[in-house]
Motif scaffolding. Sequence first.
Motif, mmCIF file in Angstrom:
data_model
loop_
_atom_site.group_PDB
_atom_site.id
_atom_site.type_symbol
_atom_site.label_atom_id
_atom_site.label_comp_id
_atom_site.label_asym_id
_atom_site.label_seq_id
_atom_site.Cartn_x
_atom_site.Cartn_y
_atom_site.Cartn_z
ATOM 1 N N LYS A 1 0.838 -1.199 0.000
ATOM 2 C CA LYS A 1 0.000 0.000 0.000
ATOM 3 C C LYS A 1 0.872 1.248 0.000
ATOM 4 N N ASN A 2 1.914 1.237 0.840
ATOM 5 C CA ASN A 2 2.865 2.351 0.890
ATOM 6 C C ASN A 2 4.187 1.876 0.296
ATOM 7 N N PRO A 3 4.522 2.296 -0.912
ATOM 8 C CA PRO A 3 5.758 1.798 -1.532
ATOM 9 C C PRO A 3 7.006 2.409 -0.908
ATOM 10 N N PHE A 4 8.126 1.762 -1.157
ATOM 11 C CA PHE A 4 9.458 2.243 -0.792
ATOM 12 C C PHE A 4 9.680 2.332 0.718
ATOM 13 N N GLU A 5 9.056 1.395 1.451
ATOM 14 C CA GLU A 5 9.344 1.287 2.875
ATOM 15 C C GLU A 5 10.585 0.422 3.079
ATOM 16 N N LYS A 6 11.213 0.550 4.226
ATOM 17 C CA LYS A 6 12.424 -0.199 4.548
ATOM 18 C C LYS A 6 12.226 -1.699 4.302
ATOM 19 N N GLY A 7 13.111 -2.310 3.516
ATOM 20 C CA GLY A 7 13.076 -3.747 3.253
ATOM 21 C C GLY A 7 11.998 -4.198 2.287
ATOM 22 N N SER A 8 11.254 -3.272 1.673
ATOM 23 C CA SER A 8 10.123 -3.670 0.819
ATOM 24 C C SER A 8 10.567 -3.976 -0.607
ATOM 25 N N LYS A 9 9.737 -4.790 -1.280
ATOM 26 C CA LYS A 9 9.891 -5.067 -2.703
ATOM 27 C C LYS A 9 8.601 -4.627 -3.381
ATOM 28 N N ASP A 10 8.679 -3.613 -4.215
ATOM 29 C CA ASP A 10 7.498 -3.039 -4.853
ATOM 30 C C ASP A 10 7.480 -3.362 -6.342
ATOM 31 N N VAL A 11 6.290 -3.740 -6.823
ATOM 32 C CA VAL A 11 6.128 -4.120 -8.228
ATOM 33 C C VAL A 11 5.154 -3.148 -8.897
ATOM 34 N N PHE A 12 5.550 -2.628 -10.066
ATOM 35 C CA PHE A 12 4.732 -1.697 -10.839
ATOM 36 C C PHE A 12 4.608 -2.240 -12.261
ATOM 37 N N ARG A 13 3.435 -2.044 -12.869
ATOM 38 C CA ARG A 13 3.177 -2.606 -14.205
ATOM 39 C C ARG A 13 2.680 -1.475 -15.118
ATOM 40 N N PHE A 14 3.284 -1.366 -16.317
ATOM 41 C CA PHE A 14 2.931 -0.295 -17.247
ATOM 42 C C PHE A 14 2.862 -0.827 -18.675
ATOM 43 N N GLN A 15 1.946 -0.257 -19.468
ATOM 44 C CA GLN A 15 1.921 -0.447 -20.916
ATOM 45 C C GLN A 15 2.601 0.774 -21.531
ATOM 46 N N LEU A 16 3.752 0.568 -22.181
ATOM 47 C CA LEU A 16 4.550 1.678 -22.690
ATOM 48 C C LEU A 16 5.019 1.370 -24.107
ATOM 49 N N PRO A 17 5.427 2.403 -24.860
ATOM 50 C CA PRO A 17 5.989 2.142 -26.188
ATOM 51 C C PRO A 17 7.229 1.260 -26.085
ATOM 52 N N ASP A 18 7.404 0.406 -27.068
ATOM 53 C CA ASP A 18 8.548 -0.508 -27.089
ATOM 54 C C ASP A 18 9.807 0.277 -27.453
ATOM 55 N N VAL A 19 10.715 0.425 -26.494
ATOM 56 C CA VAL A 19 11.955 1.168 -26.741
ATOM 57 C C VAL A 19 13.077 0.253 -27.208
ATOM 58 N N GLY A 20 12.771 -1.037 -27.391
ATOM 59 C CA GLY A 20 13.788 -1.980 -27.846
ATOM 60 C C GLY A 20 14.700 -2.416 -26.715
ATOM 61 N N GLU A 21 15.884 -2.867 -27.062
ATOM 62 C CA GLU A 21 16.877 -3.302 -26.071
ATOM 63 C C GLU A 21 17.167 -2.156 -25.105
ATOM 64 N N ILE A 22 17.002 -2.412 -23.805
ATOM 65 C CA ILE A 22 17.203 -1.354 -22.804
ATOM 66 C C ILE A 22 18.701 -1.136 -22.593
ATOM 67 N N LYS A 23 19.137 0.110 -22.765
ATOM 68 C CA LYS A 23 20.551 0.453 -22.615
ATOM 69 C C LYS A 23 20.858 1.008 -21.228
ATOM 70 N N LYS A 24 19.936 1.789 -20.674
ATOM 71 C CA LYS A 24 20.153 2.383 -19.351
ATOM 72 C C LYS A 24 18.832 2.936 -18.844
ATOM 73 N N ILE A 25 18.806 3.301 -17.571
ATOM 74 C CA ILE A 25 17.641 3.975 -16.994
ATOM 75 C C ILE A 25 18.113 5.164 -16.177
ATOM 76 N N ASN A 26 17.203 6.085 -15.952
ATOM 77 C CA ASN A 26 17.471 7.190 -15.022
ATOM 78 C C ASN A 26 16.493 7.067 -13.869
ATOM 79 N N LEU A 27 17.016 6.887 -12.657
ATOM 80 C CA LEU A 27 16.205 6.718 -11.446
ATOM 81 C C LEU A 27 16.342 7.967 -10.602
#
Length: 667
Positions: A299-325
């Motif tokens: 319910k509350n994401p990003f708590e200590k020790g938690s594992k959070d899963v998110f699901r999105f429909q997005l344009p296909d960017v192909g082979e993933i080279k990097k991410i910005n977090l």
Amino acid sequence: DVAAERAIERAVKEVKEKIAKGAADSVPDREEITYEIKVKSNDNIAYENEDGLVKLSIYGDNGSSGQIELRNENEEAIKFNHSKTETIKKKASDAGKITKVTLTCANIQSWWLDSIEIHDLKRKSKHKFPFNQNIDSATPHTIDLFQEGTIVSPAVVVRGPNAEKRKTPASKDQPNGKKSDVSSVPPSSRISDSKDKKKDDRATKPGDKTSDKPSDKTSDKTSDKTSDKPSDKTSDKTSEKTSDKNKKQPSVEKNVEYVIKVETGKVQLAGTDAKVSLIIIGEKGSTDKINLETSETNKNPFEKGSKDVFRFQLPDVGEIKKINLSQDGENALSGWFCTSVSITVTSAPPKRYFFPVDRWLSQTDGDKLTSFELLPNQRPNETEKVIEYEISVQTGNERSSGTDANVFLSLYGDKNNILKHQLKKPESDKDPFEKGQKDEFYFTDIDIGKLKKINIQHDGTSTGSGWYLDNISVKLPARNETYNFPVDRWLDESEGDKRISLDLEPNKKPTNKVEEPKPEKSGIEYKITVKTGDKTGAGTDANVYISLYGDEAKVERLQLRESVDKKLDLFKSGSKDEFQFNELDVSKIKNIRIEHDGTGIGAGWYLDWIEVCIVPRNETYKFPVDRWLDTGEGDRLLALDLQPDKRPGQQKDDVDEKKDDDEAKVE
């Protein structure tokens, strides 16, 4: 005609430069101003579900305003109606002189958008952006709109360096049966129509000598000269440019499902209430900023020790080279210790990308950064490559085949070894190693190269610790390698050959025969003393490891976690901590390695010296250090190889000379 053509090209170039100047995705610290946004629809909007929403970004010569969600006073998505203009006032970062707007449409079944008008109340300027098209589930989720009167035609685009525009049909009928009015046609088309009309008028002017039979020839010639040739040149150039552009820029067309898993660390105050987002950059382009708000697992994401899963429909960017977090860092509890991010593209065949982090995104901790660019299988600011390991352990179906003992796995490769990694908590969060159960474990560590063999063992603790192990598999996703190790036997001190430790080779089943024990060197007692420097911030909460290298053997990565006096707080500023181990006799010590993993608040560590004593032989080796092990200090190293009586980077001859000088002074 040539002059007009050049004028058009210059105008296009000028508009593109303005757009590029205002196309920054990040929103720097700028004053907020009020925008009045008027949205005119030619049909009622139909959202696919309750998550349907329209977002708008304004671009100008100052950059981007950031995304503006088109919600009403009750924070609900606005329901745009047929032939009605909705007026919304929103505060956002000052984008400067407006050049374009971008719509991000989520979960929209159908909506005919006529136009958007932006009123900049600070500059008292109005900007109209005609569209005259239907938006539906087949429309790419990001749409660029350009101002009325610019040369650039409205186009539906997917954002990204390699994204391809989908051209808007200028003559498409509106729902009410009327065709688009002339204001929606690009000025370049209107200029061409106007000139052609004048030429036609001149060719058929009453009383003209060429109005009889010869007029057909004249008209044909005039038409050829004034209409066909220039338009052919222009269209040829345009088609060539379009063709070249399409060749260079592969399109991002279809949407695919991305499953994003984020793991928060277990260090003190690791969780955050900040807004976390990421951008995925691939070979075909990049996504817009993805806000990680609704977790499927918590319910509350990003708590200590938690594992959070998110699901999105997005344009296909192909082979993933990097991410910005990144996280926005807008409140006092925004500091966040992120362990890792993984992204699975579920389209067939599914592919998983792993991004180790193991550090703070915080304005006050670590290197005080709230945004990182991450590469697959590589921690930020780390030169030594780390990769992810996926371990699958199948316990047998024999009676009482499960175990509650502590289980350890060692991996031996052609480049490096990982020793005694405890398989503690599986992905399922169930109790591991139960009868008939398959447990999966994920961890990151140094790249060992090609896997040669493994060792699986348990410590025999707990009642009924005997364990019937069916098989183990080790997967290295970074190289798409999987190694299978059949076992099908007991690891039990009261069964078979009574072994609780097995060396295994890929695809080779171990024997159950009782083997003659090989002579091994007996364990020997070591006393290790560690002195932390007496400086402000010298201590560390990171995990500290030591390796010993001798004439005849080596002992690697002993964790210094339980001191002789059982202190809870180790490696504090000015402290001296003592540890005892019974390990393999390495004979005469040649060198040691001291390292920490950079975890914890203020992981940087100022180490004064280390002393290693081999107790039975009363041999003592002293290793001066007197330096930082910190990613934010000096050479940013977290691991040091040390030789007796020699500081890091100092020649031994210098040490001997210093000793001689000291002795001379004493005399």
